[in-house]
Design an enzyme around this catalytic site. Structure first.
Site, PDB file in Angstrom:
ATOM      1  N   SER A   1       0.843  -1.200   0.000  1.00 15.24           N
ATOM      2  CA  SER A   1       0.000   0.000   0.000  1.00 15.24           C
ATOM      3  C   SER A   1       0.870   1.238   0.000  1.00 15.24           C
ATOM      4  O   SER A   1       1.986   1.221   0.514  1.00 15.24           O
ATOM      5  CB  SER A   1      -0.903   0.017   1.229  1.00 15.24           C
ATOM      6  OG  SER A   1      -1.540   1.271   1.345  1.00 15.24           O
TER       7      SER A   1
ATOM      8  N   TYR B   1      -1.743  -0.746  10.537  1.00 12.93           N
ATOM      9  CA  TYR B   1      -1.911  -1.112   9.124  1.00 12.93           C
ATOM     10  C   TYR B   1      -0.723  -0.643   8.290  1.00 12.93           C
ATOM     11  O   TYR B   1      -0.096  -1.413   7.554  1.00 12.93           O
ATOM     12  CB  TYR B   1      -3.212  -0.494   8.596  1.00 12.93           C
ATOM     13  CG  TYR B   1      -3.451  -0.706   7.122  1.00 12.93           C
ATOM     14  CD1 TYR B   1      -4.056  -1.866   6.655  1.00 12.93           C
ATOM     15  CD2 TYR B   1      -3.067   0.262   6.189  1.00 12.93           C
ATOM     16  CE1 TYR B   1      -4.278  -2.060   5.304  1.00 12.93           C
ATOM     17  CE2 TYR B   1      -3.278   0.072   4.830  1.00 12.93           C
ATOM     18  CZ  TYR B   1      -3.881  -1.091   4.391  1.00 12.93           C
ATOM     19  OH  TYR B   1      -4.091  -1.284   3.056  1.00 12.93           O
TER      20      TYR B   1
END
Lengths: 460, 258
Positions: free
Chosen positions: B149, B162
């Site tokens: 990501s 995350y």
């Protein structure tokens, strides 16, 4: 990590001549027949396939995660048996080496494919053909016998009389019936090392087909090089027809005059594809208009395998490689041939090189490619997924017309096409399973096309 | 085997319920894939995506896979490869698409919940990714698509476990690709920006927000060129460099209340 079942093998990334679909396998180089047998015993769960000189275009001589047996050490070239016109050679001997050895005494291999860099094992496994197929048939027709090492047990000498099913399953069997250790081949007499070649230009596909039909009636060798790079070229071609030159036609040329062995070679690093549409069209515009002697004497090898003049020409296609699409259509399917040729001129990748030829009758081998009719081979730069979808549509048309795709060239066909194109596959599978009951012999081609009965099973 | 024209036949998706994973799989099925193994913790939730993939022309099997249970991954992945071979053949492409997202800003999150996010998003990728790599090395080829990501380029407080896990995933994928040199296996790292999906539906969108379908088409293009890293959309390459090197006060300013 991956198991490495053999002590002397090393891991190598392998591709076919088209330089697509790489896979890594343990490559072993058995120097003797006994070592071939031992390699089978040492093969792991991913099985074993033989590899010769790597000229199959696709994934026939790769075996990802398994063993690849390099058969090129078995190079013995026995003495010529003159009275019987035969010679016994090792399975790893190349057609080039054999031809070099026999031509000096006025003999020639009766079938010379488009490259001389093919082993005897490979020539049998692909049942290769030459420009004389309409007269002499494919390679298998000239094999008297071969010695086969199956996955288990002793090697066997196979003739049409001793085991016809195994003989035919091995002819065109893509190496999936065992390792060809040696073979006895029929030779033919030649008076010179030259061919008398007639060349003719044609304006379109129909004229090309007519010229090939005419050439075949009177010549032993024939082929047409087509320009399909632009729809406007309409299948114009150069048709050549040839015969071995008689001694009287070539005074002063000795059988001992060997051609020079040096040849230019494309360097290893060609990062991008040099074979592009505009360039091919420009090249073809010149090539198909160049001054053409209507008759010439050329060395046999130059006529049979002109591309061998440039070493590693496959590198011209850059890192993504090339796909050769070669199919055969039965005689009488000329309309289908025209339609496919028309479609190819609009293909999503440039058809760089196209060769058309007529086949004579096929032989009895279930997976042998040639059938009586036409065969067209076209090279495309690989890498565009649209090319795959396009060739799938051609597969459908070829299969519907009773034709087939050449497995030795294939690197992209779908497995469901195989039974349609090779309706005797089940008969072949039966023989294959008899010689290889535990499913040791396999290859990337086998796994992709589900050729052997064992190819869809999980590893043993 | 992925063919000479770049068309794979068999796909394994770890995190078979992921919107991005499924979008990539649908794109691969539309191109050529005929066998799909979907793996997820709750296989009941795979019924709908499996049906959709079947009607697109693929044979689909679902298997149970819990990203957090790293002890099970070797066996589960071996089972997945076995099922794939029975279905259509060796796994050509494996997509590591599973992931959790933090439910609250870091200081309001429970330590256990933050730990779960880190376990699933990072440790789960390490163990299942390695299991896939070993299986593929044993078949001599294959491509692993790892969903990283943009968030991994610079961890921000609102998504801290995350983002930190994605930074680890990114480093692991890069190193794994290097470790696999000579095995025929490659790893492709995908770094999407903000993707509108079920995982992000309750969150405020960010600039250059994209869709799972767009990520999928970028991934396919990346596969075609043999890319090691794919940014999606492409402008994220620039955004990633900026957020990575921006001095912290400016980064804080850029984030604003986010």
């Amino acid at each position: 990590m991956a198991d490495d079942p053999t002590s002397n093998g090393t891991r190598h990334r392998l591709t076919g001549w088209g330089r697509t679909t790489p896979s890594v396998a343990t490559v072993v180089h058995p120097p003797t027949r006994e070592d071939v047998r031992a390699a089978f015993e040492a093969a792991g769960t991913r099985g074993l396939i033989t590899r010769g000189l790597g000229r199959a275009y696709g994934d026939a001589a790769q075996n990802g995660g398994g063993t690849v047996l390099d058969g090129t050490a078995l190079t013995a070239i026995g003495p010529i048996d003159g009275p019987h016109a035969t010679i016994t050679v090792g399975g790893g001997a190349s057609l080039e080496a054999i031809q070099r050895a026999v031509l000096r005494t006025g003999w020639s291999l009766p079938v010379l494919p488009g490259t001389r860099h093919v082993t005897i094992g490979g020539a049998i496994a692909s049942d290769v053909h030459g420009k004389n197929h309409h007269v002499d048939g494919s390679f298998g027709a000239h094999v008297e016998s071969f010695t086969l090492q199956p996955p288990a047990g002793d090697h066997v000498v196979v003739t049409r009389a001793s085991d016809a099913a195994l003989f035919e399953a091995t002819t065109g069997g893509m190496g999936l019936t065992g390792v060809v250790l040696a073979a006895t081949l029929r030779l033919m007499k030649v008076e010179t090392r030259l061919m008398r070649v007639h060349s003719e230009r044609t304006a379109d596909l129909d004229a090309t087909m007519r010229a090939l039909v005419e050439a075949d009636a009177t010549h032993r060798y024939s082929v047409a090089w087509l320009d399909l790079a632009s729809p406007r070229a309409r299948g114009r071609s150069v048709v050549t027809a040839a015969d071995h030159a008689r001694a009287a036609e070539a005074p002063g040329v000795s059988l001992l005059d060997e051609p020079p062995s040096w040849r230019p070679t494309v360097p290893p690093v060609v990062p991008v594809n040099l074979v592009r549409s505009a360039g091919v069209q420009l090249f073809n515009a010149g090539w198909f208009r160049r001054p053409l002697p209507s008759e010439a004497l050329v060395p046999i090898e130059s006529y049979a395998a002109p591309l061998d003049a440039l070493g590693a020409w496959n590198r011209l296609y850059g890192s993504r490689g090339l796909v050769q699409y070669q199919f055969a259509l039965p005689a009488g399917e000329e309309t289908t041939l025209r339609a496919i040729v028309e479609a190819i001129t609009h293909a999503p990748a440039v058809p760089a090189l196209a060769v058309l030829k007529r086949f004579g009758p096929g032989n009895g081998a279930p997976l042998s490619f040639p059938i009586e009719g036409w065969t067209l081979a076209v090279d495309f730069p690989a890498g565009d997924p649209a090319l795959g979808a396009f060739l799938d549509t051609l597969d459908e048309r070829v299969a519907a017309a009773g034709g087939r795709v050449y497995l030795a060239k294939d690197a992209r066909m779908r497995p469901e096409m195989v039974p349609l194109m090779y309706p005797r596959i089940d008969e072949w599978r039966e023989t294959q399973a008899r010689i290889d009951p535990t499913g040791v012999l396999t290859s990337d081609l086998d796994r992709r096309l589900h050729l052997t009965a064992g190819s869809t099973r999980s590893p043993r | 085997m992925t063919d000479a024209t770049g068309r794979p036949r068999t796909v394994l998706v770890l995190g078979g319920g992921s919107d991005i994973g499924l979008a990539i799989t649908h794109a691969l099925v539309a191109r050529s894939a005929r066998g799909v193994i979907l793996a997820a913790r709750d296989t009941g939730r795979l019924d709908v995506p499996a049906t959709a993939l079947r009607s697109a022309g693929a044979a689909v099997e679902t298997i149970e896979f819990d990203a957090e249970l790293v002890d099970t991954h070797e066996q589960v992945v071996a089972h997945a490869f076995e099922r794939a071979r029975a279905l259509t053949g060796d796994v050509d492409i494996a997509i590591l698409a599973f992931g959790l997202i933090d439910e609250a800003p870091i200081l309001e999150e429970t330590p256990a919940s933050a730990g779960h996010v880190a376990m699933v998003n990072f440790a789960g990728v390490v163990s299942s990714g390695l299991a896939v790599a070993q299986q593929m090395a044993a078949q001599g080829y294959g491509t692993i698509v790892v969903l990283s990501s943009l968030a991994g380029q610079r961890a921000r407080p609102s998504l801290l476990p995350y983002a930190a896990a994605k930074a680890g995933v990114d480093a692991f994928a890069d190193g794994l690709d290097e470790a696999l040199l000579g095995t025929g296996v490659r790893v492709m790292t995908v770094r999407p920006g903000w993707v509108r999906s079920r995982m992000t539906e309750h969150r405020r969108s960010a600039p250059f927000a994209t869709s799972p379908e767009r990520v999928a088409s970028d991934v396919l293009r990346g596969l075609d060129r043999g890319a090691r890293v794919v940014w999606s959309p492409g402008v994220m390459r620039l955004v990633g460099a900026i957020v990575h090197y921006l001095p912290r006060p400016l980064f804080r300013l850029l984030l604003g209340s986010r």
